[in-house]
Design an enzyme around this catalytic site. Structure first.
Site, PDB file in Angstrom:
ATOM      1  N   ARG A  33      24.171  -5.925  22.066  1.00 44.43           N
ATOM      2  CA  ARG A  33      25.347  -5.568  21.260  1.00 44.43           C
ATOM      3  C   ARG A  33      25.264  -4.106  20.829  1.00 44.43           C
ATOM      4  NH1 ARG A  33      21.672  -7.665  17.624  1.00 44.43           N
ATOM      5  NH2 ARG A  33      21.783  -6.986  15.445  1.00 44.43           N
ATOM      6  N   CYS A  54      -4.418  12.676  -2.384  1.00 42.13           N
ATOM      7  CA  CYS A  54      -4.435  11.251  -2.022  1.00 42.13           C
ATOM      8  C   CYS A  54      -5.454  10.524  -2.881  1.00 42.13           C
ATOM      9  CB  CYS A  54      -4.786  11.094  -0.543  1.00 42.13           C
ATOM     10  SG  CYS A  54      -5.170   9.393  -0.063  1.00 42.13           S
ATOM     11  N   CYS A  57      -8.641   9.076  -0.956  1.00 41.26           N
ATOM     12  CA  CYS A  57      -9.611   9.928  -0.275  1.00 41.26           C
ATOM     13  C   CYS A  57     -10.917  10.011  -1.070  1.00 41.26           C
ATOM     14  CB  CYS A  57      -9.027  11.328  -0.084  1.00 41.26           C
ATOM     15  SG  CYS A  57      -7.960  11.502   1.379  1.00 41.26           S
ATOM     16  N   HIS A 116      -8.312  10.867   6.289  1.00 36.40           N
ATOM     17  CA  HIS A 116      -6.940  10.583   5.877  1.00 36.40           C
ATOM     18  C   HIS A 116      -6.009  10.447   7.076  1.00 36.40           C
ATOM     19  CE1 HIS A 116      -3.660  10.665   2.897  1.00 36.40           C
ATOM     20  NE2 HIS A 116      -3.017  11.506   3.685  1.00 36.40           N
ATOM     21  N   ASN A 154      -0.617  -3.414   5.507  1.00 32.19           N
ATOM     22  CA  ASN A 154       0.754  -2.966   5.721  1.00 32.19           C
ATOM     23  C   ASN A 154       0.682  -1.554   6.274  1.00 32.19           C
ATOM     24  OD1 ASN A 154       1.908  -5.315   4.576  1.00 32.19           O
ATOM     25  ND2 ASN A 154       1.634  -4.475   2.531  1.00 32.19           N
ATOM     26  N   SER A 162       2.363   2.406   0.456  1.00 34.37           N
ATOM     27  CA  SER A 162       2.624   3.464  -0.526  1.00 34.37           C
ATOM     28  C   SER A 162       1.757   4.690  -0.299  1.00 34.37           C
ATOM     29  CB  SER A 162       2.389   2.929  -1.943  1.00 34.37           C
ATOM     30  OG  SER A 162       1.057   2.462  -2.087  1.00 34.37           O
ATOM     31  N   HIS A 165      -3.070   6.898   3.855  1.00 30.83           N
ATOM     32  CA  HIS A 165      -4.501   6.793   4.101  1.00 30.83           C
ATOM     33  C   HIS A 165      -4.801   5.414   4.710  1.00 30.83           C
ATOM     34  CE1 HIS A 165      -8.631   8.320   3.151  1.00 30.83           C
ATOM     35  NE2 HIS A 165      -8.910   7.040   3.378  1.00 30.83           N
ATOM     36  N   HIS A 167      -5.839   2.004   5.126  1.00 29.86           N
ATOM     37  CA  HIS A 167      -6.384   1.033   4.179  1.00 29.86           C
ATOM     38  C   HIS A 167      -5.660  -0.299   4.314  1.00 29.86           C
ATOM     39  CE1 HIS A 167      -2.722   2.103   1.954  1.00 29.86           C
ATOM     40  NE2 HIS A 167      -2.930   1.045   1.183  1.00 29.86           N
ATOM     41  N   GLN A 169      -5.672  -4.495   2.169  1.00 31.31           N
ATOM     42  CA  GLN A 169      -5.918  -5.146   0.889  1.00 31.31           C
ATOM     43  C   GLN A 169      -6.505  -6.533   1.112  1.00 31.31           C
ATOM     44  OE1 GLN A 169      -2.854  -4.687  -2.249  1.00 31.31           O
ATOM     45  NE2 GLN A 169      -1.649  -3.587  -0.718  1.00 31.31           N
TER      46      GLN A 169
END
Length: 340
Positions: A33, A54, A57, A116, A154, A162, A165, A167, A169
């Site tokens: 589409r 950051c 870091c 980083h 994420n 957010s 760097h 990472h 969780q």
């Protein structure tokens, strides 16, 4: 043996997810589409090796005033803004249809590297292995206190990260979350009926089939038959392993290989820093049986047509059931072709 799925229609049809006892609507022509909707930017960022601003870091001062050590590998700390707390006061509340209960837990941040400007797919093999070791150690440590340990990453602003760097969780809690509870029940039911783990049988059926993306002696990556997100993948061990903390050294080494291969393929697909949410599911703790479980990772990337056009879960998806726009077989073929 891989079942013959060539007879599956290209017209709209539903597919069943035995892991969560849910259905997904497959509408294979939706990508044809015209698109005049939102476009986003997932192009590769040029980042410095160290960013003094950051808060992840080495040597940086975080929001709570604590200073990070000059770490040279992985670095784990308790999240400065925890979604779960070890001491959660309150009592269970019930009144008619209204129910609430306290939830105790903890939330940790895992910095994958002091650099980083890297990511899991581009790190040295030994450094990815170190991340896997950290995941394994934290799983065992937190599992001694909490029923569920949820490791996740994420990647990218599109997925709510957010900070660029590298990472992830780890959230651990004393209750079994909704998705984990469904997977636990489905796998237990399958084991009780068939005498083998659901994901062991599933991996055997998918190996070498049209939805395989990558494989080695210990691991298999597929676009699951019931995938919801366009290029969703499921990473499974080929041997009985209930939790990350049960992996041996060889399995950890080969996991580092397949993780890097998968993320590299993702980045090649649309020539961008491919965004995703990924997470590990393993057997719950607190005296639960584990014979029906195989640890596995889900990768949920949102991109659909390009680095700028994502899949939205709105309308029908929110109000009725999940729906995908390309078949799992087509998605796997496109990813698999990029491994060559």
């Amino acid at each position: 043996m891989t079942p013959d799925s060539s007879s599956l229609p290209q017209t709209p049809h539903r597919r069943y997810n035995p892991l969560t006892d849910e259905w997904v609507l497959v509408s294979a022509r939706r990508t044809e589409r015209p698109w005049q909707g939102a476009e986003e930017d997932a192009r590769a960022q040029v980042l410095p090796g160290h960013d003094p601003d950051c808060y992840l870091c080495p040597g940086a001062t975080r929001a709570n005033g604590e200073v990070n050590p000059r770490y040279d590998g992985t670095f784990v700390f308790t999240n400065d803004y925890e979604a779960l707390l070890p001491d959660s006061p309150g009592e269970t509340f019930r009144s008619g249809l209204f129910r609430a209960e306290p939830q105790a837990g903890t939330c940790r941040v895992v910095c994958f590297s002091p650099r980083h400007d890297v990511h899991l797919g581009g790190m040295a093999h030994k450094d990815v292995r170190r991340v896997i070791d950290t995941w394994s150690e934290e799983t065992e440590k937190l599992g001694s206190s909490y029923q569920w340990v949820q490791i996740f990453e994420n990647r990218g602003e599109m997925m709510g990260a957010s900070n660029p760097h590298p990472h992830g969780q780890i959230w651990a809690g004393d209750a079994l979350p909704v998705v984990a509870s469904r997977e636990d029940a489905s796998q237990q039911k399958h084991f009780d009926e068939h005498g083998s783990p659901l994901l062991a049988d599933y991996a055997a059926d998918e190996l070498g089939g049209p939805r395989e993306v990558a494989a080695n002696d210990d691991w298999l990556v597929v676009v699951p038959f019931w995938a919801i997100w366009p290029f969703e993948t499921l990473l499974m061990p080929r041997h009985p392993t209930p939790r990350l903390s049960d992996l041996d050294d060889d399995q950890k080494d080969s996991l580092a290989d397949v993780l890097q291969a998968l993320i590299t393929v993702y980045d090649r697909l649309f020539e961008c820093d491919f965004p995703y949410s990924m997470g590990w599911h393993g057997a719950p703790f607190t005296n639960r049986r584990t014979d029906h479980w195989k640890v596995h990772a889900h990768f949920y990337p949102p991109l659909l047509r390009s680095a700028a056009v994502r899949k939205f879960m709105v309308g029908y998806e929110l109000l009725a059931e999940a729906q995908r726009d390309i078949t799992a077989e087509e998605a796997a073929r496109r990813l698999r072709d990029l491994t060559r």
